[in-house]
Design a protein around this motif. Structure first.
Motif, PDB file in Angstrom:
ATOM      1  N   VAL A  39       0.858  -1.177   0.000  1.00 24.51           N
ATOM      2  CA  VAL A  39       0.000   0.000   0.000  1.00 24.51           C
ATOM      3  C   VAL A  39       0.895   1.227   0.000  1.00 24.51           C
ATOM      4  O   VAL A  39       1.767   1.370   0.850  1.00 24.51           O
ATOM      5  CB  VAL A  39      -0.926   0.008   1.238  1.00 24.51           C
ATOM      6  CG1 VAL A  39      -1.700   1.307   1.317  1.00 24.51           C
ATOM      7  CG2 VAL A  39      -1.863  -1.181   1.197  1.00 24.51           C
ATOM      8  N   GLU A  40       0.683   2.077  -0.978  1.00 20.84           N
ATOM      9  CA  GLU A  40       1.445   3.317  -1.057  1.00 20.84           C
ATOM     10  C   GLU A  40       0.462   4.474  -1.133  1.00 20.84           C
ATOM     11  O   GLU A  40      -0.308   4.582  -2.085  1.00 20.84           O
ATOM     12  CB  GLU A  40       2.360   3.321  -2.285  1.00 20.84           C
ATOM     13  CG  GLU A  40       3.223   4.547  -2.368  1.00 20.84           C
ATOM     14  CD  GLU A  40       4.176   4.528  -3.547  1.00 20.84           C
ATOM     15  OE1 GLU A  40       4.742   5.590  -3.846  1.00 20.84           O
ATOM     16  OE2 GLU A  40       4.348   3.479  -4.179  1.00 20.84           O
ATOM     17  N   ILE A  41       0.467   5.311  -0.123  1.00 22.68           N
ATOM     18  CA  ILE A  41      -0.417   6.467  -0.080  1.00 22.68           C
ATOM     19  C   ILE A  41       0.319   7.660  -0.670  1.00 22.68           C
ATOM     20  O   ILE A  41       1.437   7.979  -0.262  1.00 22.68           O
ATOM     21  CB  ILE A  41      -0.855   6.787   1.370  1.00 22.68           C
ATOM     22  CG1 ILE A  41      -1.513   5.571   2.034  1.00 22.68           C
ATOM     23  CG2 ILE A  41      -1.773   8.005   1.397  1.00 22.68           C
ATOM     24  CD1 ILE A  41      -2.786   5.099   1.382  1.00 22.68           C
TER      25      ILE A  41
ATOM     26  N   THR B  42       0.194  11.685  -1.161  1.00 26.53           N
ATOM     27  CA  THR B  42      -0.433  12.815  -0.490  1.00 26.53           C
ATOM     28  C   THR B  42      -0.048  14.125  -1.168  1.00 26.53           C
ATOM     29  O   THR B  42       1.124  14.365  -1.433  1.00 26.53           O
ATOM     30  CB  THR B  42       0.022  12.865   0.984  1.00 26.53           C
ATOM     31  OG1 THR B  42      -0.284  11.620   1.591  1.00 26.53           O
ATOM     32  CG2 THR B  42      -0.694  13.955   1.745  1.00 26.53           C
TER      33      THR B  42
ATOM     34  N   GLU C 245      -4.635   6.073  -2.414  1.00 30.02           N
ATOM     35  CA  GLU C 245      -3.779   4.893  -2.505  1.00 30.02           C
ATOM     36  C   GLU C 245      -3.377   4.758  -3.974  1.00 30.02           C
ATOM     37  O   GLU C 245      -4.223   4.769  -4.860  1.00 30.02           O
ATOM     38  CB  GLU C 245      -4.539   3.658  -2.005  1.00 30.02           C
ATOM     39  CG  GLU C 245      -3.639   2.489  -1.649  1.00 30.02           C
ATOM     40  CD  GLU C 245      -3.254   1.672  -2.858  1.00 30.02           C
ATOM     41  OE1 GLU C 245      -2.052   1.382  -3.011  1.00 30.02           O
ATOM     42  OE2 GLU C 245      -4.138   1.323  -3.649  1.00 30.02           O
ATOM     43  N   LYS C 246      -2.082   4.665  -4.226  1.00 28.38           N
ATOM     44  CA  LYS C 246      -1.531   4.749  -5.582  1.00 28.38           C
ATOM     45  C   LYS C 246      -2.119   3.711  -6.549  1.00 28.38           C
ATOM     46  O   LYS C 246      -2.563   4.065  -7.644  1.00 28.38           O
ATOM     47  CB  LYS C 246      -0.017   4.597  -5.510  1.00 28.38           C
ATOM     48  CG  LYS C 246       0.693   4.759  -6.819  1.00 28.38           C
ATOM     49  CD  LYS C 246       2.194   4.640  -6.611  1.00 28.38           C
ATOM     50  CE  LYS C 246       2.968   4.674  -7.889  1.00 28.38           C
ATOM     51  NZ  LYS C 246       4.414   4.545  -7.632  1.00 28.38           N
TER      52      LYS C 246
ATOM     53  N   GLU D 268      -4.865   1.877  -6.328  1.00 25.82           N
ATOM     54  CA  GLU D 268      -6.305   2.073  -6.498  1.00 25.82           C
ATOM     55  C   GLU D 268      -6.583   3.264  -7.411  1.00 25.82           C
ATOM     56  O   GLU D 268      -7.446   3.205  -8.285  1.00 25.82           O
ATOM     57  CB  GLU D 268      -6.949   2.305  -5.127  1.00 25.82           C
ATOM     58  CG  GLU D 268      -8.443   2.485  -5.169  1.00 25.82           C
ATOM     59  CD  GLU D 268      -9.033   2.762  -3.800  1.00 25.82           C
ATOM     60  OE1 GLU D 268     -10.273   2.851  -3.732  1.00 25.82           O
ATOM     61  OE2 GLU D 268      -8.290   2.894  -2.812  1.00 25.82           O
TER      62      GLU D 268
END
Length: 67
Positions: A6-8, A10, A47-48, A50
């Motif tokens: 998971v990569e958020i 921002t 989320e990248k 998604e």
């Protein structure tokens, strides 16, 4: 089942840079009802993976068909 990290991502600038679009485009995407971009405590984030799937489905990005 495929497990992915998971990569958020921002911020308007970072999201825009990742997809090659401007801040206003990211804001417009965030206004779309099923968009994965959320405004949390004054910051846009998503989320990248998604977001990439959503962008492909909603903008035609990744379309490899030849016209």
């Amino acid at each position: 089942m495929v497990v992915r990290p998971v990569e958020i991502v921002t911020g308007l600038d970072k999201i825009g840079k990742l997809f090659g679009v401007g801040r206003n485009t990211v804001r417009a995407w965030a206004q779309v009802e099923d968009s994965p971009i959320r405004l949390v405590e004054g910051k846009y984030m998503a989320e990248k993976a998604e977001l990439w799937e959503w962008v492909k489905e909603n903008t035609g990005a990744g379309d490899t068909s030849v016209c």
